[in-house]
Design an enzyme around this catalytic site. Structure first.
Site, mmCIF file in Angstrom:
data_model
loop_
_atom_site.group_PDB
_atom_site.id
_atom_site.type_symbol
_atom_site.label_atom_id
_atom_site.label_comp_id
_atom_site.label_asym_id
_atom_site.label_seq_id
_atom_site.Cartn_x
_atom_site.Cartn_y
_atom_site.Cartn_z
ATOM 1 N N LYS A 33 37.522 6.347 -41.410
ATOM 2 C CA LYS A 33 38.599 5.637 -42.122
ATOM 3 C C LYS A 33 38.115 5.101 -43.461
ATOM 4 O O LYS A 33 38.815 5.213 -44.472
ATOM 5 C CB LYS A 33 39.134 4.499 -41.248
ATOM 6 C CG LYS A 33 39.842 5.015 -39.994
ATOM 7 C CD LYS A 33 40.079 3.876 -39.019
ATOM 8 C CE LYS A 33 40.768 4.341 -37.758
ATOM 9 N NZ LYS A 33 40.750 3.325 -36.704
ATOM 10 N N GLY A 37 48.006 2.305 -31.452
ATOM 11 C CA GLY A 37 49.117 2.149 -30.506
ATOM 12 C C GLY A 37 50.253 3.086 -30.877
ATOM 13 O O GLY A 37 50.421 3.455 -32.038
ATOM 14 N N GLY A 44 46.492 2.562 -38.569
ATOM 15 C CA GLY A 44 47.712 2.764 -37.789
ATOM 16 C C GLY A 44 48.974 2.320 -38.516
ATOM 17 O O GLY A 44 49.384 2.930 -39.504
ATOM 18 N N GLU A 59 38.119 4.655 -24.858
ATOM 19 C CA GLU A 59 38.048 6.018 -24.326
ATOM 20 C C GLU A 59 36.950 6.113 -23.259
ATOM 21 O O GLU A 59 35.990 5.335 -23.278
ATOM 22 C CB GLU A 59 37.683 6.988 -25.458
ATOM 23 C CG GLU A 59 38.635 6.986 -26.619
ATOM 24 C CD GLU A 59 39.933 7.726 -26.312
ATOM 25 O OE1 GLU A 59 39.919 8.604 -25.428
ATOM 26 O OE2 GLU A 59 40.952 7.406 -26.941
#
Ligand SMILES: NC(=O)c1ccc[n+]([C@@H]2O[C@H](COP(=O)([O-])OP(=O)(O)OC[C@H]3O[C@@H](n4cnc5c(N)ncnc54)[C@H](OP(=O)(O)O)[C@@H]3O)[C@@H](O)[C@H]2O)c1
Length: 432
Positions: free
Chosen positions: A209, A306, A138, A194
């Site tokens: 990732k 986020g 992120g 989720e």
């Protein structure tokens, strides 16, 4: 488009969920973001539902039902893909943008980990950038650090906590003493996880990732199929407590290690010494540890997800595009990059944590120790806890380094002892 023309860059944003809405907010209102002299605007948006209420005002931005049409629109100078998923509309729209000669910025790790090589080939053929800073960690610029900052370095190990949901769940289990299922249920109710948590708790998101970081660190193309992935679903409170008593914390560690002519990429719940920086990164934080020939070791951590942090990472890629940064998608033109050479896992050595539920009777511990010794595994530490009402007594031990095949064989042999009541549990102890 040449920035010298001073025509505002048109940014087409597909996907208006957490990240997409965060990006619209960021681009609309942050005076500190001034690449290209502020000459840009959101030229179009696309999402699944036009009528869904959004946390940002998009009433004045042209709407596209189809993200492919947005990618191809003449007003779109840079296409931003924030839909998600390795295939489907995200891939179709990214391909359409690249084929139309438009730079692409995406936060989609699944897309890059699974199709990065073919998309990079298309981008390089069309001579346009394909950028994905937000896909890993992120708001922490991990891609830039490995891709650009460490381009001259020989990286040997890259290992980290790359999924905030798993880190949150493991941290909560330890601090609240609640089970995996309880903490996951709460995380879903609070919106931290989720409704279908498989991508996160199954280790796949972290696998995507680390696949991307491995490609950048080891100068190869990304290949998600080469990653060995295990999630945290099987982690029990007992293991968290036992590991702590032995001086470790259980973390979901995604790692890529150079070994011989190849590398090993994997995601596994692992024991990390309590005083290691990776053990200190709690809650939803992400953290990454890198070890290389010249730099030695270093560590970064920060918000891995986020709206705000991820939008800032997307904006950093937009700034690169608008200010003319042009590098290949990975470390070199994709035609010059080999696929990742997988090493045979049986060649690797490691230390392990093992837990057995055994009958509370004399001679059991001696039988376990003898079986390990016969297999060639030596014990480093040993712990026995009183029974907590359940049948049998848990015993745990840590081993010295041994070939992974030997460790697995030893566990199988112990599982076959008549005094062992349950499937043994084995976790690796990180070597970083
Ligand atoms: N969330 C994070 O913190 C974070 C961090 C790093 C990277 N990422 C990555 O960023 C991407 C977006 O994540 P997110 O969390 O923002 O996802 P999200 O909240 O689920 O939003 C997805 C968006 O895509 C839209 N969409 C779905 N199908 C579509 C279609 N066929 N055509 C057009 N739009 C469609 C949805 O439309 P509706 O709103 O109308 O349903 C929604 O606006 C993913 O690749 C994710 O892995 C997310």
């Amino acid at each position: 488009m040449d920035s010298q023309e001073r025509r505002p860059w048109g940014i087409g944003v597909a996907g208006l969920g957490t990240v997409g809405a965060g990006l619209i907010d960021f681009l609309g209102g942050d005076p500190a973001f001034a690449p290209a002299g502020g000459l840009f605007h959101v030229s179009g948006v696309s999402a699944r539902s036009r009528s869904r209420p959004r946390p940002v005002d998009i009433s004045s931005i042209p709407w596209f039902d189809d993200p492919v049409a947005l990618a191809q629109a003449k007003e779109t100078d840079i296409f931003v893909e924030l839909i998600g998923g390795s295939d489907g509309p995200a891939k179709a729209a990214v391909e359409a943008a690249l084929r139309a000669g438009k730079p692409v910025v995406t936060a989609n790790k699944a897309l890059i980990a699974e199709h990065g090589a073919e998309l990079a080939a298309l981008a390089e053929e069309m001579r346009v950038p394909l950028k994905f800073e937000a896909a890993v960690m992120g708001g922490v610029p991990a891609v830039k650090i490995v891709r650009e900052g460490l381009v001259g370095e020989t990286i040997n190990t890259i290992a980290g906590i790359l999924n905030g949901t798993c880190n949150y769940i493991l941290t909560e289990m330890e601090t609240s003493g609640r089970s995996f299922a309880d903490v996951l249920g709460d995380a879903q109710r609070l919106g931290y996880a989720e409704a279908d948590p498989t991508m996160d708790v199954g280790g796949f998101d972290a696998g995507h990732k680390i696949t991307i970081l491995a490609a950048l660190a080891f100068n190869c193309t990304p290949d998600f199929k080469a990653a060995e992935v295990e999630g945290i679903e099987q982690i029990e409170l007992l293991d968290i407590r036992m590991a702590k008593d032995l001086g470790y914390r259980i973390k979901l560690i995604a790692s890529a290690e150079r070994a011989g002519d190849g590398a090993r990429v994997r995601v596994r719940p692992s024991l990390v010494p309590l005083d290691h920086p990776l053990a200190q990164a709690g809650g939803a934080l992400n953290a990454l540890f890198i070890e290389g020939d010249r730099i030695g070791r270093f560590f970064i951590q920060g918000p891995g997800a986020g709206a705000g942090p991820t939008a800032a990472a997307v904006a950093a890629d937009l700034a690169d595009v608008m200010t003319g940064g042009s590098r290949p998608t990975f470390q070199a033109p994709v035609q010059d990059l080999p696929p990742l050479q997988r090493v045979d896992p049986r060649q690797m050595t490691g230390r392990a944590y093992m837990r057995f539920l055994v009958r509370d009777e004399p001679g059991v511990i001696a039988a376990v120790s003898e079986t390990l010794a016969e297999a060639g595994v030596s014990i480093e530490s040993f712990l026995q806890k009183p029974s907590e009402g359940a049948a049998g007594v848990p015993i745990v031990l840590t081993t010295h380094a041994a070939p992974e095949a030997t460790l697995a064989e030893a566990v199988e042999r112990i599982a076959g002892l008549s005094a062992v009541l349950d499937r043994p549990r084995m976790l690796r102890i990180v070597r970083i």
